[in-house]
Design an enzyme around this catalytic site. Structure first.
Site, PDB file in Angstrom:
ATOM      1  N   THR A 185       0.859  -1.191   0.000  1.00  0.00           N
ATOM      2  CA  THR A 185       0.000   0.000   0.000  1.00  0.00           C
ATOM      3  C   THR A 185       0.889   1.233   0.000  1.00  0.00           C
ATOM      4  O   THR A 185       1.995   1.210   0.531  1.00  0.00           O
ATOM      5  CB  THR A 185      -0.903   0.068   1.242  1.00  0.00           C
ATOM      6  OG1 THR A 185      -0.062   0.112   2.386  1.00  0.00           O
ATOM      7  CG2 THR A 185      -1.816  -1.127   1.330  1.00  0.00           C
ATOM      8  N   GLU A 330      -5.992  -3.433  -0.277  1.00  0.00           N
ATOM      9  CA  GLU A 330      -6.336  -4.562   0.610  1.00  0.00           C
ATOM     10  C   GLU A 330      -7.578  -5.312   0.135  1.00  0.00           C
ATOM     11  O   GLU A 330      -7.900  -6.375   0.656  1.00  0.00           O
ATOM     12  CB  GLU A 330      -6.604  -4.039   2.033  1.00  0.00           C
ATOM     13  CG  GLU A 330      -5.390  -3.530   2.769  1.00  0.00           C
ATOM     14  CD  GLU A 330      -5.109  -2.042   2.506  1.00  0.00           C
ATOM     15  OE1 GLU A 330      -5.554  -1.532   1.445  1.00  0.00           O
ATOM     16  OE2 GLU A 330      -4.455  -1.412   3.338  1.00  0.00           O
ATOM     17  N   LYS A 435     -13.002  18.062  11.859  1.00  0.00           N
ATOM     18  CA  LYS A 435     -13.785  18.113  13.106  1.00  0.00           C
ATOM     19  C   LYS A 435     -13.910  19.562  13.533  1.00  0.00           C
ATOM     20  O   LYS A 435     -12.950  20.145  14.016  1.00  0.00           O
ATOM     21  CB  LYS A 435     -13.125  17.256  14.175  1.00  0.00           C
ATOM     22  CG  LYS A 435     -13.237  15.779  13.822  1.00  0.00           C
ATOM     23  CD  LYS A 435     -12.163  14.931  14.433  1.00  0.00           C
ATOM     24  CE  LYS A 435     -12.128  13.585  13.734  1.00  0.00           C
ATOM     25  NZ  LYS A 435     -10.938  13.342  12.952  1.00  0.00           N
ATOM     26  N   TRP A 440     -18.802  17.070  12.334  1.00  0.00           N
ATOM     27  CA  TRP A 440     -17.921  16.630  11.254  1.00  0.00           C
ATOM     28  C   TRP A 440     -18.269  17.343   9.951  1.00  0.00           C
ATOM     29  O   TRP A 440     -19.443  17.466   9.605  1.00  0.00           O
ATOM     30  CB  TRP A 440     -18.061  15.124  11.018  1.00  0.00           C
ATOM     31  CG  TRP A 440     -17.412  14.284  12.067  1.00  0.00           C
ATOM     32  CD1 TRP A 440     -16.868  14.731  13.248  1.00  0.00           C
ATOM     33  CD2 TRP A 440     -17.244  12.871  12.046  1.00  0.00           C
ATOM     34  NE1 TRP A 440     -16.369  13.661  13.957  1.00  0.00           N
ATOM     35  CE2 TRP A 440     -16.590  12.518  13.258  1.00  0.00           C
ATOM     36  CE3 TRP A 440     -17.572  11.873  11.141  1.00  0.00           C
ATOM     37  CZ2 TRP A 440     -16.259  11.199  13.560  1.00  0.00           C
ATOM     38  CZ3 TRP A 440     -17.249  10.557  11.442  1.00  0.00           C
ATOM     39  CH2 TRP A 440     -16.593  10.226  12.647  1.00  0.00           C
TER      40      TRP A 440
HETATM   41  P1  AMP Z   1      -5.367   2.429  -2.344  1.00  0.00           P
HETATM   42  O1  AMP Z   1      -5.119   1.255  -1.511  1.00  0.00           O
HETATM   43  O2  AMP Z   1      -4.161   3.271  -2.600  1.00  0.00           O
HETATM   44  O3  AMP Z   1      -6.072   2.093  -3.596  1.00  0.00           O
HETATM   45  O4  AMP Z   1      -6.336   3.403  -1.535  1.00  0.00           O
HETATM   46  C1  AMP Z   1      -7.572   2.958  -1.045  1.00  0.00           C
HETATM   47  C2  AMP Z   1      -8.354   4.133  -0.548  1.00  0.00           C
HETATM   48  O5  AMP Z   1      -8.732   4.980  -1.610  1.00  0.00           O
HETATM   49  C3  AMP Z   1      -9.654   3.769   0.114  1.00  0.00           C
HETATM   50  O6  AMP Z   1      -9.481   3.346   1.440  1.00  0.00           O
HETATM   51  C4  AMP Z   1     -10.420   5.073   0.016  1.00  0.00           C
HETATM   52  O7  AMP Z   1     -10.060   5.976   1.044  1.00  0.00           O
HETATM   53  C5  AMP Z   1      -9.955   5.623  -1.306  1.00  0.00           C
HETATM   54  N1  AMP Z   1     -10.954   5.322  -2.334  1.00  0.00           N
HETATM   55  C6  AMP Z   1     -10.935   4.353  -3.252  1.00  0.00           C
HETATM   56  N2  AMP Z   1     -12.007   4.423  -4.061  1.00  0.00           N
HETATM   57  C7  AMP Z   1     -12.755   5.467  -3.626  1.00  0.00           C
HETATM   58  C8  AMP Z   1     -13.993   6.046  -4.010  1.00  0.00           C
HETATM   59  N3  AMP Z   1     -14.678   5.597  -5.040  1.00  0.00           N
HETATM   60  N4  AMP Z   1     -14.459   7.092  -3.290  1.00  0.00           N
HETATM   61  C9  AMP Z   1     -13.777   7.575  -2.244  1.00  0.00           C
HETATM   62  N5  AMP Z   1     -12.600   7.083  -1.831  1.00  0.00           N
HETATM   63  C10 AMP Z   1     -12.086   6.039  -2.506  1.00  0.00           C
END
Ligand code: AMP
Length: 541
Positions: A185, A330, A435, A440
């Site tokens: 990640t 993940e 916050k 929020w």
């Molecule tokens: P990554 O592992 O780098 O792909 O990041 C995952 C994170 O991207 C998620 O936990 C979200 O916070 C964000 N994310 C992915 N898809 C979306 C979406 N459609 N809308 C909002 N946040 C998203």
């Protein structure tokens, strides 16, 4: 009583055999500086076998890790298939990681071999002496002689290795729960964490990508995979394409709006996938250089929230529907997809499309409050999203993280609510929620509203410390070229769209919002820039 069915393992080798034979005529098209390079899936199959033989001849055995440091291209697709199918583990290195993070992940995964694209040699070469377990570097699309490796590391040419190797390989039978691929990640805090996908999880995930209410990928499609193969496995597209026979268009290093527009014109893909910032750039380009892109039956957008204004521009100006999806490294990554339910029309349909979507049958989801109590699916109770399922990570590689994984659930760090019919709306990431005075404010909601202003190209919102309210929103705005609007004008534009107390007073105008290594707004850097006084803030009173 056990079922009486055969227990054949779900394996990448089977995907490879199937795609290369049944869909042997489907092709992967790689963009180059001088037009496309084409290879059909039968050829991909043979070259994958050659690569597997070559890797064996270099001594790769068992579940050793073979890393890629590559753009999206046909060689990377070959590596995607060959490495897991031979029983080794593919490790996709993010070419945009900071150098110390790159060293960390390659050492942590104990990579034995790195396949690198020629144009990326300079990026890798600097760190190579620190990669403790690497013994071989294979240069694809470039000159192996251009890489001076430290003692103990042999450098090879990808094409020479393949030319010398046999085009058949006796793919071993592998337990479907074995590791197939790993991806770290991007890690906004602390060291990056490794997620290890199994043959089984990749197989089941690929089926979901192909399902009608997933991405509906099929043999009729030609899919432009802009989302990098080093980011959450290019959202599963390469494996799903081999499963269903969809052809692929790979942009290689040509990721700017101009070349993407050229690829669209030349190859007329029916499907494409990328994060919102990429599409934002393309849509601006198309405003200045109009072009028909209606050959796209759909574009899937995720990775961060898709501004509704972007969906409308795609639909109304170009006739292309956006499919909004949510996921994480993940979660393989497909977690939810916003398909409009039967019967919903007009504005009701749009309201569904704005959401992060519904979970597929394999993914269980819940939102919990601060004390861990499960909240109702009532469309308004906001809590942290947790998920579980056969393509959801149960742990990170070699690191305990009981905060993230507990009782069979993955804590996503995302905050939102779910409707009774299962549609997820994310209001924020837990760490980005603002916050303010005990309430929020959703940074995403503010961003979506600001980005709907016709003069705005990009807008990111972060919380900044405030003596009275604890935190208040700061809006970081990038204007479209030649457009003018000031803070007061934008605040006026928001009036009536959000509650009065949420209206931001802090605004700053910049040339570019910093992006993470996978193209999302880098809010950590924005907060740091604010803390160090680097932003010129206009505070409205
Ligand atoms: P990554 O592992 O780098 O792909 O990041 C995952 C994170 O991207 C998620 O936990 C979200 O916070 C964000 N994310 C992915 N898809 C979306 C979406 N459609 N809308 C909002 N946040 C998203």
């Amino acid at each position: 009583m056990l079922g009486t069915m055969q227990d054949t393992p779900l394996s990448i080798a089977q995907l490879l055999r199937y795609g290369a034979s049944t869909h042997g005529k489907s092709e992967v098209v790689t963009w180059t500086g001088d037009g496309p390079r084409r290879e059909n899936y039968a050829e991909v199959g043979k070259r994958a076998a050659r690569l597997a033989n070559a890797l064996r001849s270099l001594g790769v055995t068992g579940d050793e890790r073979v890393a890629t440091f590559m753009w999206n291209n046909n060689e990377h697709l070959e590596a995607y298939l060959a490495i897991p199918a031979m029983g080794a583990v593919l490790h996709t290195l993010n070419i945009r990681l900071f150098p110390d993070q790159l060293v960390f992940v390659a050492n942590h995964a104990e990579d034995k071999v790195v396949i690198v694209d020629g144009t990326l040699i300079p990026l890798l070469a600097k760190q190579l002496p620190e990669l403790k377990t690497v013994r071989h570097v294979i240069v694809a699309n470039g000159d192996a002689a251009a890489l001076e490796a430290p003692a103990g590391i042999e450098v090879h040419s990808y094409e020479e290795l393949l030319a010398a190797a046999d085009e058949t390989f006796d793919w071993p039978e592998i337990d479907e729960n074995s590791a197939a691929a790993m991806c770290y990640t991007s890690g906004t805090t602390g060291d990056p964490k490794g997620v290890v996908y199994s043959h089984r999880s990749i197989w089941l995930h690929s089926m979901q990508v192909c399902m009608t209410d997933g991405m509906a990928l099929s043999q009729r499609d030609k899919a432009l995979a802009i989302v990098p193969q080093f980011h959450a496995m290019s959202w599963g597209l390469p494996y799903a394409a081999f499963m269903c026979g969809a052809s692929m268009v790979m942009p290689d290093r040509f990721l700017q709006p101009g070349p993407i527009a050229e690829m669209l014109a030349a190859e007329k893909p029916t499907f494409a996938a990328a994060v919102p910032t990429v599409w934002q750039g393309l849509l601006l380009h198309l405003e200045a250089h109009p072009q028909d892109i209606s050959h796209l039956r759909e574009v899937v957008v995720g990775g961060s929230a898709v501004p509704p204004a972007m969906m409308h521009t795609f639909q109304e100006d170009h006739g292309v529907p956006v499919l909004h999806a949510w996921g994480m490294t993940e979660t393989s990554p497909l977690g939810s997809v916003a398909r409009v339910p039967a019967g919903a029309e007009g504005d009701e349909a749009w309201q569904y499309r704005y959401t992060q979507g519904r979970f597929p049958a394999a993914v269980r989801a819940r939102v919990i409050d601060d004390s861990g109590v499960k909240l109702p699916w009532d469309g308004s109770s906001v809590g942290e999203l947790e998920v579980q399922g056969p393509w959801i990570a149960a742990a990170y590689y070699g690191v305990d993280d009981p905060e993230k994984f507990h009782d069979g659930w993955l804590r996503t760090g995302d905050v939102g609510h779910i409707t009774p019919d299962g549609f997820l709306t994310l209001t924020d990431r837990a760490k980005d929620v603002i916050k303010s005075g005990g309430e929020w404010i959703s940074s995403v909601e503010l961003e979506n509203h600001v980005m709907a202003h016709p003069a705005v190209a990009e807008a990111a919102v972060v919380g900044i410390p405030d003596e009275k309210w604890d935190e208040r929103p700061l809006v970081v705005v990038v204007l479209k070229e030649g457009e003018q609007v000031d803070a007061a004008g934008l605040r006026e534009f928001l009036t009536g769209k959000v509650a009065q107390w949420q209206l931001p007073e802090n605004w700053t105008f910049v040339d570019e919002v910093p992006k993470t290594s996978v193209g999302k707004f880098d809010k950590k850097r924005l907060r740091a820039a604010h803390a160090s006084g680097d932003l010129d803030i206009n505070t409205l009173r």
